[in-house]
Design a protein around this motif. Structure first.
Motif, short mmCIF file in Angstrom:
data_model
loop_
_atom_site.label_atom_id
_atom_site.label_comp_id
_atom_site.label_asym_id
_atom_site.label_seq_id
_atom_site.Cartn_x
_atom_site.Cartn_y
_atom_site.Cartn_z
N LEU A 1 50.87 63.42 31.46
CA LEU A 1 49.83 63.81 32.63
C LEU A 1 51.06 63.80 33.78
O LEU A 1 50.99 64.54 34.96
N GLU A 2 52.51 63.07 34.20
CA GLU A 2 54.11 63.43 34.82
C GLU A 2 54.33 64.33 34.84
O GLU A 2 54.74 65.12 35.50
N GLN A 3 54.27 64.59 33.92
CA GLN A 3 55.02 66.49 33.26
C GLN A 3 54.44 67.43 33.55
O GLN A 3 54.08 68.50 33.10
N LYS B 1 50.75 59.16 29.75
CA LYS B 1 50.94 58.90 31.46
C LYS B 1 52.03 59.82 31.56
O LYS B 1 52.23 60.49 32.51
N ALA B 2 52.93 59.68 29.98
CA ALA B 2 53.69 60.72 30.44
C ALA B 2 53.71 62.68 30.05
O ALA B 2 53.86 63.07 31.16
#
Length: 266
Positions: free
Chosen positions: A250-252, A247-248
């Motif tokens: 993807l967010e980055q 998730k991290a």
């Protein structure tokens, strides 16, 4: 070694045994279930199967000792005079997916050996890979003969795990979990395949527990599942960390995440 061989250490007298298979595969579901059953029942090892179709390597065991890759046969004697005994097979690996002749040879040897002790019924355990899980893993079931559907449905009444009777015509069960039933059927043997839903890319004790719950229901046995429960909690924690990392990423907007999504890792 030019062909598959079985080294037997003891020849037990068994009463109408049921042959139960749990070899490594998707999520190690079948192996986890078989190993747990062996441990909880205090089953006795009585033979090893070696094959040139296994990977060309040895495994390092305790105290720097090497051993060839192998499958192991265990037996359990039912203390109930009216009950049936078990032959359980687990092991280090299966034949490589690309070696079809090897699969047929190894499975044929397994069936030859189980038949020596009078085994007619076969239960195979394994994993069934799904792209995602919603709730508890279910167990997909298929039988060798249509007449057995009602027999096993009755046995599985009240099972804590949801059973899905497979209707995906043209679907497949690969490896020993499928071939044992298919070749066994040609030898007038019969049985059932039980595959637990699993993401497949992580060791899955939760799916193993689901499958084992169904198997013990069929066999009329009670087995302590607490060790599998504990391992499932550990796996869930690892899975949660993996999900948080992805998730991290993807967010980055880090590169490579789309490729991972395409592989259905989550």
């Amino acid at each position: 070694m030019r062909e598959t061989t079985i080294h037997m250490y003891e020849r037990p007298e068994l009463k109408d045994p049921i042959f139960v298979e749990g070899l490594p595969g998707i999520g190690l579901v079948g192996k986890l279930a078989a190993d747990h059953m062996i441990q909880e029942l205090n089953a006795v090892k009585f033979a090893d199967l070696y094959s040139p179709h296994f990977m060309h390597q040895v495994i390092i065991r305790k105290n720097a000792v090497v051993e060839l890759m192998k499958n192991e046969f265990y037996y359990w004697k039912n203390p109930d005079e009216k009950g049936r005994d078990l032959i359980i097979i687990t092991g280090d690996q299966q034949v490589a997916p690309t070696d079809s002749p090897g699969h047929y040879e190894v499975v044929g040897k397994m069936l030859d050996f189980a038949s020596e002790f009078g085994a007619k019924e076969i239960i195979t355990m394994g994993g069934f890979q799904v792209p995602e899980l919603q709730g508890e893993p279910r167990v997909l079931a298929a039988v060798t003969h249509e007449r057995l559907l009602e027999h096993y449905k009755k046995k599985l009444e009240g099972c804590s795990t949801e059973i899905l009777w497979r209707e995906d015509e043209g679907g497949a069960i690969v490896g020993a979990a499928g071939l044992l039933l298919g070749i066994g059927k040609l030898r007038s043997m019969y049985g059932i395949s039980l595959l637990g839903e699993s993401l497949g890319y992580i060791v899955d004790p939760k799916a193993a527990k689901a499958v084992l719950s169904a198997v013990t229901r069929i066999l009329g046995l009670e087995i302590d599942m607490s060790a599998l429960d504990e391992r499932a909690k550990e796996t869930e924690e690892i899975l949660q960390k993996v999900q948080e990392m992805q998730k991290a990423m993807l967010e980055q907007g880090m590169p490579g995440t789309q490729e991972e999504e395409d592989r259905n890792y989550l």
